[in-house]
Write an enzyme that holds these catalytic residues in place. Structure first.
Site, PDB file in Angstrom:
ATOM      1  N   ARG A 178       0.836  -1.206   0.000  1.00 26.45           N
ATOM      2  CA  ARG A 178       0.000   0.000   0.000  1.00 26.45           C
ATOM      3  C   ARG A 178       0.869   1.254   0.000  1.00 26.45           C
ATOM      4  NH1 ARG A 178      -3.883  -0.236   4.987  1.00 26.45           N
ATOM      5  NH2 ARG A 178      -5.059  -1.752   3.785  1.00 26.45           N
TER       6      ARG A 178
ATOM      7  N   ARG B   9      -1.830   6.403   9.725  1.00 24.13           N
ATOM      8  CA  ARG B   9      -1.917   5.937   8.329  1.00 24.13           C
ATOM      9  C   ARG B   9      -1.968   7.119   7.361  1.00 24.13           C
ATOM     10  NH1 ARG B   9      -4.130   0.636   8.232  1.00 24.13           N
ATOM     11  NH2 ARG B   9      -3.349  -0.504  10.020  1.00 24.13           N
TER      12      ARG B   9
ATOM     13  N   LYS C  83      -3.906   0.870  14.943  1.00 28.73           N
ATOM     14  CA  LYS C  83      -3.843   1.810  13.812  1.00 28.73           C
ATOM     15  C   LYS C  83      -4.449   3.157  14.199  1.00 28.73           C
ATOM     16  CE  LYS C  83      -6.369  -1.077  11.267  1.00 28.73           C
ATOM     17  NZ  LYS C  83      -7.241  -1.691  10.262  1.00 28.73           N
TER      18      LYS C  83
ATOM     19  N   LYS D  77      -6.033   6.832  12.355  1.00 24.31           N
ATOM     20  CA  LYS D  77      -6.436   7.404  11.066  1.00 24.31           C
ATOM     21  C   LYS D  77      -6.903   8.854  11.208  1.00 24.31           C
ATOM     22  CE  LYS D  77      -7.759   2.934   9.170  1.00 24.31           C
ATOM     23  NZ  LYS D  77      -8.833   2.119   8.592  1.00 24.31           N
TER      24      LYS D  77
ATOM     25  N   CYS E 170     -15.547  -3.336  -0.313  1.00 24.47           N
ATOM     26  CA  CYS E 170     -14.158  -3.584   0.086  1.00 24.47           C
ATOM     27  C   CYS E 170     -13.588  -4.713  -0.768  1.00 24.47           C
ATOM     28  CB  CYS E 170     -14.110  -3.964   1.553  1.00 24.47           C
ATOM     29  SG  CYS E 170     -14.758  -5.625   1.838  1.00 24.47           S
TER      30      CYS E 170
ATOM     31  N   CYS F 159      -8.269 -11.044   0.926  1.00 23.30           N
ATOM     32  CA  CYS F 159      -8.351 -10.635   2.333  1.00 23.30           C
ATOM     33  C   CYS F 159      -8.529 -11.843   3.244  1.00 23.30           C
ATOM     34  CB  CYS F 159      -9.518  -9.667   2.540  1.00 23.30           C
ATOM     35  SG  CYS F 159      -9.640  -9.193   4.268  1.00 23.30           S
TER      36      CYS F 159
ATOM     37  N   CYS G 173     -16.837  -8.589   5.738  1.00 24.07           N
ATOM     38  CA  CYS G 173     -16.766  -8.933   7.165  1.00 24.07           C
ATOM     39  C   CYS G 173     -17.076  -7.675   7.964  1.00 24.07           C
ATOM     40  CB  CYS G 173     -15.389  -9.516   7.511  1.00 24.07           C
ATOM     41  SG  CYS G 173     -14.144  -8.281   7.942  1.00 24.07           S
TER      42      CYS G 173
ATOM     43  N   CYS H 226     -14.256  -1.919   6.086  1.00 20.56           N
ATOM     44  CA  CYS H 226     -13.283  -1.220   5.235  1.00 20.56           C
ATOM     45  C   CYS H 226     -13.903  -0.282   4.194  1.00 20.56           C
ATOM     46  CB  CYS H 226     -12.356  -2.222   4.561  1.00 20.56           C
ATOM     47  SG  CYS H 226     -11.358  -3.140   5.745  1.00 20.56           S
TER      48      CYS H 226
HETATM   49 FE1  SRM Z   1      -9.319  -2.236   6.152  1.00 13.39          FE
HETATM   50  C1  SRM Z   1      -7.954  -4.885   7.761  1.00 13.39           C
HETATM   51  C2  SRM Z   1      -8.487  -3.550   3.191  1.00 13.39           C
HETATM   52  C3  SRM Z   1      -9.960   0.729   4.714  1.00 13.39           C
HETATM   53  C4  SRM Z   1     -10.997  -1.295   8.967  1.00 13.39           C
HETATM   54  N1  SRM Z   1      -8.342  -3.905   5.586  1.00 13.39           N
HETATM   55  C5  SRM Z   1      -7.817  -4.852   6.412  1.00 13.39           C
HETATM   56  C6  SRM Z   1      -6.971  -5.849   5.617  1.00 13.39           C
HETATM   57  C7  SRM Z   1      -5.560  -5.340   5.591  1.00 13.39           C
HETATM   58  C8  SRM Z   1      -7.043  -7.308   6.105  1.00 13.39           C
HETATM   59  C9  SRM Z   1      -5.992  -7.738   7.087  1.00 13.39           C
HETATM   60  O1  SRM Z   1      -5.877  -7.150   8.182  1.00 13.39           O
HETATM   61  O2  SRM Z   1      -5.292  -8.696   6.794  1.00 13.39           O
HETATM   62  C10 SRM Z   1      -7.656  -5.720   4.236  1.00 13.39           C
HETATM   63  C11 SRM Z   1      -6.802  -6.079   3.039  1.00 13.39           C
HETATM   64  C12 SRM Z   1      -7.650  -6.592   1.917  1.00 13.39           C
HETATM   65  C13 SRM Z   1      -6.906  -6.717   0.652  1.00 13.39           C
HETATM   66  O3  SRM Z   1      -6.714  -7.858   0.193  1.00 13.39           O
HETATM   67  O4  SRM Z   1      -6.520  -5.703   0.078  1.00 13.39           O
HETATM   68  C14 SRM Z   1      -8.179  -4.295   4.308  1.00 13.39           C
HETATM   69  N2  SRM Z   1      -9.126  -1.513   4.307  1.00 13.39           N
HETATM   70  C15 SRM Z   1      -8.859  -2.239   3.200  1.00 13.39           C
HETATM   71  C16 SRM Z   1      -9.055  -1.414   1.942  1.00 13.39           C
HETATM   72  C17 SRM Z   1      -8.078  -1.760   0.841  1.00 13.39           C
HETATM   73  C18 SRM Z   1     -10.507  -1.577   1.461  1.00 13.39           C
HETATM   74  C19 SRM Z   1     -10.777  -1.072   0.073  1.00 13.39           C
HETATM   75  O5  SRM Z   1     -11.388  -1.845  -0.672  1.00 13.39           O
HETATM   76  O6  SRM Z   1     -10.441   0.047  -0.269  1.00 13.39           O
HETATM   77  C20 SRM Z   1      -8.896   0.001   2.531  1.00 13.39           C
HETATM   78  C21 SRM Z   1      -7.471   0.470   2.544  1.00 13.39           C
HETATM   79  C22 SRM Z   1      -7.369   1.842   3.106  1.00 13.39           C
HETATM   80  C23 SRM Z   1      -5.987   2.430   3.036  1.00 13.39           C
HETATM   81  O7  SRM Z   1      -5.586   2.828   1.945  1.00 13.39           O
HETATM   82  O8  SRM Z   1      -5.342   2.511   4.080  1.00 13.39           O
HETATM   83  C24 SRM Z   1      -9.361  -0.234   3.965  1.00 13.39           C
HETATM   84  N3  SRM Z   1     -10.226  -0.535   6.753  1.00 13.39           N
HETATM   85  C25 SRM Z   1     -10.506   0.543   5.969  1.00 13.39           C
HETATM   86  C26 SRM Z   1     -11.468   1.387   6.604  1.00 13.39           C
HETATM   87  C27 SRM Z   1     -12.077   2.641   6.011  1.00 13.39           C
HETATM   88  C28 SRM Z   1     -11.374   3.888   6.437  1.00 13.39           C
HETATM   89  O9  SRM Z   1     -10.325   3.828   7.085  1.00 13.39           O
HETATM   90  O10 SRM Z   1     -11.872   4.961   6.126  1.00 13.39           O
HETATM   91  C29 SRM Z   1     -11.784   0.786   7.816  1.00 13.39           C
HETATM   92  C30 SRM Z   1     -12.847   1.277   8.813  1.00 13.39           C
HETATM   93  C31 SRM Z   1     -12.422   2.460   9.592  1.00 13.39           C
HETATM   94  C32 SRM Z   1     -11.687   2.050  10.823  1.00 13.39           C
HETATM   95  O11 SRM Z   1     -10.489   1.801  10.741  1.00 13.39           O
HETATM   96  O12 SRM Z   1     -12.313   1.939  11.873  1.00 13.39           O
HETATM   97  C33 SRM Z   1     -10.984  -0.418   7.906  1.00 13.39           C
HETATM   98  N4  SRM Z   1      -9.413  -2.943   8.047  1.00 13.39           N
HETATM   99  C34 SRM Z   1     -10.214  -2.438   9.038  1.00 13.39           C
HETATM  100  C35 SRM Z   1     -10.105  -3.284  10.202  1.00 13.39           C
HETATM  101  C36 SRM Z   1     -10.813  -3.069  11.566  1.00 13.39           C
HETATM  102  C37 SRM Z   1      -9.992  -2.260  12.484  1.00 13.39           C
HETATM  103  C38 SRM Z   1     -10.508  -2.261  13.901  1.00 13.39           C
HETATM  104  O13 SRM Z   1     -10.672  -1.184  14.476  1.00 13.39           O
HETATM  105  O14 SRM Z   1     -10.736  -3.350  14.451  1.00 13.39           O
HETATM  106  C39 SRM Z   1      -9.228  -4.335   9.851  1.00 13.39           C
HETATM  107  C40 SRM Z   1      -8.798  -5.520  10.735  1.00 13.39           C
HETATM  108  C41 SRM Z   1      -7.744  -5.153  11.707  1.00 13.39           C
HETATM  109  O15 SRM Z   1      -7.125  -4.101  11.666  1.00 13.39           O
HETATM  110  O16 SRM Z   1      -7.537  -5.998  12.581  1.00 13.39           O
HETATM  111  C42 SRM Z   1      -8.829  -4.078   8.490  1.00 13.39           C
HETATM  112 FE1  SF4 Z   2     -11.340  -7.722   4.410  1.00 14.21          FE
HETATM  113 FE2  SF4 Z   2     -13.306  -7.320   6.088  1.00 14.21          FE
HETATM  114 FE3  SF4 Z   2     -11.852  -5.276   5.256  1.00 14.21          FE
HETATM  115 FE4  SF4 Z   2     -13.494  -6.416   3.589  1.00 14.21          FE
HETATM  116  S1  SF4 Z   2     -14.093  -5.345   5.478  1.00 14.21           S
HETATM  117  S2  SF4 Z   2     -11.346  -5.906   3.145  1.00 14.21           S
HETATM  118  S3  SF4 Z   2     -13.431  -8.524   4.208  1.00 14.21           S
HETATM  119  S4  SF4 Z   2     -11.126  -6.925   6.509  1.00 14.21           S
END
Ligand code: SRM
Ligand code: SF4
Length: 555
Positions: A75, A144, A208, A210, A431, A437, A476, A480
């Site tokens: 990323r 981030r 993390k 943000k 997402c 993922c 899930c 995201c």
């Molecule tokens: Fe996310 C984890 C993809 C934005 C909340 N997210 C992941 C992972 C890295 C899975 C992992 O931990 O192994 C996913 C990778 C999937 C893949 O194959 O690419 C993933 N997140 C994404 C992206 C690529 C979704 C998309 O389709 O665009 C976004 C990348 C953003 C970036 O450029 O940094 C993405 N993730 C978000 C957002 C939206 C936002 O930030 O505005 C959220 C919700 C906001 C938040 O953080 O509360 C988000 N991602 C999570 C979480 C839950 C965090 C938590 O508080 O528990 C995880 C899981 C974790 O961190 O344990 C996660």
């Molecule tokens: Fe993966 Fe869940 Fe984030 Fe979708 S919402 S990219 S399934 S961690």
């Protein structure tokens, strides 16, 4: 301070990592496996990567007694989501050479590459460096990518605010040189003192972190979904300062009310840059010191805010900064979207916002989007701006260059592609989920487009085809694509099943609620049919779907 006993295993890994080095060098050189050593899996995130495997091929590989097909998702760090045409060209080639080739625009205004094998991580990151791009700290327990409203049309302040995003980004970078040593083969820095990191110290953030900056009236960045949100306040085109909100976060856990989505709470206003930077920095130090380091599920700032209370936070912030926040200024958000098509800004420059389904820039039989954008980049007459809705803006086009860019977009049918996307599709996000993922319980980006085609038909049956309802899907409950801040959210519970959430507002200031649980496609469609029928006949004049649903079903 936070309880130091019972530290989670990740805390111990960070602390023992020698400033995020761990055994990454050895892990990467180990040719026996495509994976990393266990502790390095957590550390590699701080360098902007996740280890993944192709989930579609797990079974087949297991049958052949082969290890999983490991690869890395990488990323980029792009505060405000801006890149130059040369960087686009470089990115295009780097993606083609080392990854699946898809440029994936994320919901946080940047690009991910998937499928990068361990053996080519170093060449990939070296190529990024040559392109003046980096992946530092785009993942891991650290600040981030800093988001910034991407719409130049909205305000003459855009450039000024973008500079703030870059400055906050710089201020919160880690001090370690590990990235340069491990991935770019730079000399090891002898002077360890230069690595001392007063902000992150040796354990970084509990989780993390943000940050987003919004410029009203558009909340395209979903500012309140962030740990720390800044809302620019202006009067007659002059920046007065920023409202500050803390405690936003989306993730939930199915069946566990202790893990919840939360929108940020506004705690006050600052009127100078110096105060803003100080407040931002100290909010991080408070979360660093008081965030939960035992249970990662409740380690985000939203839980620290609820545990200690807003008054405590304000007092502690005042104590650390040495000044009091002023009362927050009134803010009105009117929309949360991208302005598709051509728009001219205050300086007379042109911006074309291209619809990119779920942020995936690639060539298909039907549409050569990637080839077209390479040709656009080669003109060197544009910049590219990624949006938080997973789209790209072809920006900063001079009046005299517009026909040239327009001709390329026309020739590759990108204008027709954008114009023909329905109102709901243009506002939808999914997402990544399967197949990369590891946390996905259900499909998302591979499934949502086909579900949307069926939803479009139902909307049309009720005469609602022009309604700009915001719908988002995730595979899930991690959130995201910010589904809990959508008017309609689909959150995966198992393969083919989704919780249906409704009632968020159009501008991202009210979360939705669960309406029905674990529905299959047929049930989703019949529930929506019922909801849209009620909406069409009972809505108030101009009432958006989310407001209607909230009024009718949750009040
Ligand atoms: Fe996310 C984890 C993809 C934005 C909340 N997210 C992941 C992972 C890295 C899975 C992992 O931990 O192994 C996913 C990778 C999937 C893949 O194959 O690419 C993933 N997140 C994404 C992206 C690529 C979704 C998309 O389709 O665009 C976004 C990348 C953003 C970036 O450029 O940094 C993405 N993730 C978000 C957002 C939206 C936002 O930030 O505005 C959220 C919700 C906001 C938040 O953080 O509360 C988000 N991602 C999570 C979480 C839950 C965090 C938590 O508080 O528990 C995880 C899981 C974790 O961190 O344990 C996660
Ligand atoms: Fe993966 Fe869940 Fe984030 Fe979708 S919402 S990219 S399934 S961690």
């Amino acid at each position: 301070m936070a309880e130091q006993a019972n530290l989670s295993s990740t805390e111990r890994i960070k602390q023992a990592s020698d400033s995020l080095r761990g055994t990454l060098k050895e892990s990467v050189e180990n040719e026996i496996t495509g994976n990393l050593y266990e502790d390095d899996v957590a550390l590699v995130r701080f360098h902007g990567m996740y280890i993944q495997d192709d989930r579609d091929r797990r079974e087949e590989r297991a049958m052949k007694k082969l290890e999983r097909l490991y690869s890395f998702m990488i990323r980029l760090r792009l505060p405000g989501g801006v890149i130059s045409p040369q960087q686009w060209i470089d990115l295009h080639h780097i993606a083609g050479e080392y990854s699946t080739g898809v440029l994936k625009i994320t919901t946080r205004q940047t690009i991910q590459l998937h499928g990068v094998l361990k053996s080519v991580i170093k060449p990939t990151l070296k190529s990024f460096r040559e392109a003046n791009l980096t992946t530092i700290a785009t993942c891991g327990d650290i600040n981030r990518n800093v988001l910034c409203s991407s719409h130049p049309k909205q305000s003459a302040l855009h450039e000024e605010i973008y500079e703030y995003a870059k400055e906050i980004n710089r201020m919160l970078l880690p001090k370690t040189h590990a990235y340069y040593e491990i991935w770019l083969d730079d000399e090891k820095i002898a002077d360890k003192k230069s690595e001392e990191d007063p902000l992150y110290q040796d354990r970084y953030m509990p989780r993390k972190f943000k940050i987003a900056i919004a410029i009203p009236p558009n909340n395209d960045v979903d500012v309140y979904a962030n740990d720390l949100g800044l809302v620019a306040i202006e009067k007659n085109g002059k920046l007065l300062g920023f409202n500050i909100s803390i405690g936003g976060g989306m993730s939930t856990t199915h069946g566990n009310p202790d893990h919840y989505a939360r929108l940020g709470s506004v705690i006050g206003f600052v009127n100078t840059k110096e105060k803003l930077l100080k407040a931002v920095y100290e909010i991080l130090t408070i979360q660093r010191d008081y965030g939960n380091r035992s249970d990662r599920k409740v380690a985000r700032i939203k839980y620290t805010v609820d545990r200690l209370g807003l008054d405590w936070w304000k007092e502690e912030l005042e104590r650390r900064t040495g000044f009091k926040l002023e009362k927050e200024r009134p803010v009105v958000f009117e929309e949360r979207r991208d302005y598709y098509g051509w728009e001219q800004n205050h300086q007379g420059l042109w911006y074309y916002t291209l619809y990119v389904e779920n942020g995936r820039v690639l060539d298909t039989e039907k549409l050569l989007m990637k080839t077209a954008l390479l040709e656009v980049a080669k003109t060197k007459k544009v910049n590219f701006i990624f949006t938080c809705n997973q789209n790209v803006i072809i920006g900063d086009v001079k009046e005299e260059d517009k026909p040239l860019i327009n001709e390329i977009l026309e020739r590759y049918h990108l204008i027709a592609h954008t114009d023909s996307a329905s109102a709901v599709r243009r506002n939808a996000m999914a997402c990544v989920a399967l197949n990369t993922c590891p946390l996905a319980l259900a499909e998302s980006q591979r499934y949502f487009p086909s579900l949307l085609s069926k939803i479009e038909l139902i909307l049309a049956n009720h005469g609602l085809q022009n309604e700009e309802i915001i719908m988002r899907m995730t595979g899930c409950p991690n959130g995201c694509s910010r589904p809990y801040a959508a008017e309609i959210g689909f959150v995966g519970t198992a393969l083919g099943r989704y919780n249906l959430h409704i009632g968020g507002d159009r501008v991202g200031t009210r979360l939705n609620k669960i309406y029905k649980e674990s529905l299959d496609e047929q049930s989703i469609l019949s529930e929506l049919d019922y909801l849209f029928a009620a909406f069409a006949s009972e809505r108030k004049e101009g009432e958006p779907f989310g407001d209607f649903a909230n009024r009718k079903y949750f009040n």
